[in-house]
Each structure stands twice: as C-alpha cells, then as structure tokens.
Design an enzyme around this catalytic site. Structure first.
Site, short mmCIF file in Angstrom:
data_model
loop_
_atom_site.label_atom_id
_atom_site.label_comp_id
_atom_site.label_asym_id
_atom_site.label_seq_id
_atom_site.Cartn_x
_atom_site.Cartn_y
_atom_site.Cartn_z
N HIS A 125 46.43 56.98 30.92
CA HIS A 125 46.20 55.55 31.11
C HIS A 125 44.94 55.15 30.34
CE1 HIS A 125 44.96 51.78 33.13
NE2 HIS A 125 46.26 51.63 33.37
N GLU A 127 42.47 53.22 30.91
CA GLU A 127 41.21 53.24 31.66
C GLU A 127 40.67 54.68 31.76
OE1 GLU A 127 41.45 50.73 35.20
OE2 GLU A 127 39.82 51.92 36.04
N THR A 165 40.37 52.35 38.87
CA THR A 165 40.28 51.16 39.74
C THR A 165 41.62 50.74 40.33
OG1 THR A 165 40.55 49.76 37.80
CG2 THR A 165 38.29 50.20 38.51
N SER A 224 49.59 49.98 35.69
CA SER A 224 49.34 50.99 36.73
C SER A 224 49.41 50.35 38.11
CB SER A 224 47.97 51.62 36.50
OG SER A 224 47.58 52.39 37.60
N ASN A 225 48.75 49.22 38.29
CA ASN A 225 48.69 48.65 39.65
C ASN A 225 50.04 48.12 40.09
OD1 ASN A 225 48.45 45.44 39.54
ND2 ASN A 225 47.42 46.28 37.76
N SER A 267 48.16 41.92 36.51
CA SER A 267 48.29 41.46 35.13
C SER A 267 49.52 40.57 34.93
CB SER A 267 48.36 42.67 34.20
OG SER A 267 49.32 43.60 34.69
S1 SF4 Z 1 42.49 45.11 38.66
FE1 SF4 Z 1 41.39 43.37 37.79
S2 SF4 Z 1 39.51 43.12 38.99
FE2 SF4 Z 1 40.36 45.17 39.40
S3 SF4 Z 1 39.30 46.51 37.94
FE3 SF4 Z 1 41.23 45.90 36.98
S4 SF4 Z 1 40.73 44.07 35.76
FE4 SF4 Z 1 39.04 44.42 37.22
#
Ligand code: SF4
Length: 309
Positions: A125, A127, A165, A224-225, A267
């Site tokens: 990833h 990040e 994150t 990812s999220n 996103s």
């Molecule tokens: S999800 Fe959004 S607020 Fe959280 S670390 Fe990533 S860019 Fe920043």
C-alpha cells in the site's frame, strides 16, 4: 427492502483538504501543466474528473519535467521522493494528510534514535511503502500474527510500533496485543495511529447491524479503508460487497435482504453513493435515512502560502 445510510461515511478531512488544494492549484496556475504524483485519492471517479481538467497523474517523479508544478498526494511521500523533487527543481505542493505526516515524523524520530520500526499495515500500500522510506533496512511490516512470530530480532533491540491509518481497528488491536506479548519492551504509539475517520466509519458500519442484514460499501478496490469496511461489516454478521459505482451492483448482492445498509470509504465522493441509492430505489428499495453514530466536525486547514512555489 429498506435502505439505510451509515453516518459518517464518505470523504474524510484529509481527502477534502487534498482535493481542495488541487482544485485551487488548477485555478492558481492557469496554462501550466499540473502533475500529480500518485492518485490524489484511491478513487477512480475523482482521478478521472481531475484528468479531464488537465491534471497529469504519474507514479514516478522521474516522469515529471524539471521545474513543473507538482502535487503530492494525501498518502504522503517517501523522503527519497522529496529529495529527488528538490534536485529536479519541482515546484511542490504537498497535500499529505496531517495524520499521515504524524506517522512519518514518528518513524523518522524513532529511526534517528536507533530504533527498529514494527509497522502494522498492508505491504504494497502506498502509505506503507512511503513511510518505510524513513527507516530503510530497519522497517518490518506486520499484516498477520504469523509475521510477528517470524521476526528474528535480538531480545534487547530497541523497538517502536507504528500503524497504518486506514486499517480495521479490531484487527489492529489484536495484532498490537500479539506484538506486545512477543516484545514487551516495545514503545507503543501515544495513541493508536488509526485515524478518527477510519474509526468513525467502522463504528458506523457496526451500528448498521441493528437494522440491516446486507451492506454495500461504495469505494474503489484500491482503497484500503473501503476494503476494511467490507471486512468490518462481515465480522458484524452482515453480508457485504464492495462496489465502485452503481454499475457494479448485481441483484445477487442483496437478494433476500429485508434491509440494506450503504456506506462509503473516506475517498468516495457523495455522488457515487447517491447513485447507488437511486439504483436500489429503482429496484424497489425505500430509503429510510441515515443512522448517525457521531457528528463528525473535523476539518484540516492549510495556509495560502502552500501555493507560493
Ligand atoms: S483516512 Fe483521511 S483523515 Fe484519515 S489518515 Fe487517511 S487521509 Fe487522513
């Protein structure tokens, strides 16, 4: 079939800030080609809309002509990229999310103090790859408990733990426990680095379980999220699918459902969620409104000086 929306969902403060900065940069530098290193956010709809406005997306800094206006994404950048950008005299506007920057700062600080970094995250990833640049050769990615078992580090090694994150809060908690059991001397983050937006969106999905049996997560496969939201929904006992847009919806995803919940990654633009709800309504669903677990008010500001490049 009832339809409920998880709240909060969609754009986080880091993404909103990054998009606003790119939007303003387009207006501030008329007639100049604007280069963006990496996708501004992991959402194809957003990338396509900026591509249509003339922004050039590249993966390597070497693809950017010397001296060009260059925007760096919210995911942050490896220090090697920033050094190379300086050598190429790129006019940099860095939209790194303040929460990602915090993890980078911690990685650099610990490495300067001689620590090995254990990082709970997804290998490959963006990040992960870029924070690793702050501790080259001293950075160990942990995705599963077996990764902890396979680490061969001397028992007196100075260790610091950092986390991506956008992970699943529950998965991270159990991995942190595994790490601490194996390396009790490890320095933990002051508080887990999982961001407020990730936490809020995952809690909002869990709350859907009281009303719905099925969840559609609107988000890109590369987000990812968004992927983690599918996992969180499934762990809470709901059937869950990831859809990039309404076009990805197939009836099998909600067949037999009495109520369906909709959420979206940090996103994902609202318009894509609205389109998904509209398609489900056409299929006979009745929109019942949002289920709010927290009123999210965070916003990340930036100075106008960011454009003085
Ligand atoms: S999800 Fe959004 S607020 Fe959280 S670390 Fe990533 S860019 Fe920043």
């Amino acid at each position: 079939m009832d339809i409920f929306l998880a709240s909060p969902s969609g754009f986080c403060a880091g993404v909103t800030r990054s998009i606003e900065i790119l939007d303003t940069a387009i207006a501030r530098f008329p007639g100049e080609l604007i280069y963006m290193k990496h996708a501004i956010v992991h959402n194809q709809h957003v990338v396509d809309s900026f591509t249509a406005r003339g922004v050039r997306f590249v993966e390597s800094i070497e693809e950017i002509p010397d001296g060009s206006v260059t925007i760096l994404s919210a995911h942050g950048s490896a220090p090697q990229v920033l050094t190379r950008a300086t050598e190429k005299r790129l006019r940099i506007i860095d939209t790194v999310c303040p929460l990602v920057l915090k993890v980078h700062t911690e990685a650099k600080r610990f490495r300067d103090l001689g620590y090995e970094i254990l990082y709970i995250g997804t290998a490959g990833h963006a990040e992960t790859e870029w924070v690793a640049g702050y501790a080259v050769g001293h950075f160990h990615v942990i995705a599963k408990s077996v990764d902890v078992d396979s680490l061969s580090l001397p028992t007196d090694t100075k260790l610091a733990l950092l986390t991506q994150t956008t992970l699943s809060v529950d998965d991270t908690r159990s991995l942190v426990e595994t790490v601490v059991k194996r390396f009790p001397q490890i320095t933990l983050p002051k508080k887990e680095d999982i961001c407020y937006a990730t936490l809020n969106r995952q809690n909002a999905v869990k709350a859907l379980a009281e009303k719905v049996d099925t969840v559609l997560v609107v988000g890109s496969r590369t987000s990812s999220n968004s992927n983690k939201l599918v996992h969180v929904a499934e762990s809470a006992g709901m059937r869950a699918s990831l859809v990039g847009t309404w076009r990805d919806i197939v009836p099998d995803m909600y067949a037999g459902s009495h109520a369906i919940g909709i959420t979206s990654g940090a996103s994902t633009p609202d318009i894509l969620v609205k389109e998904v709800i509209a398609v489900l309504e056409k299929a006979g669903g009745i929109y019942r409104g949002a289920i709010e677990t927290v009123n999210e008010t965070e916003s990340f500001t930036y100075s106008d000086k960011i454009f003085a490049i």
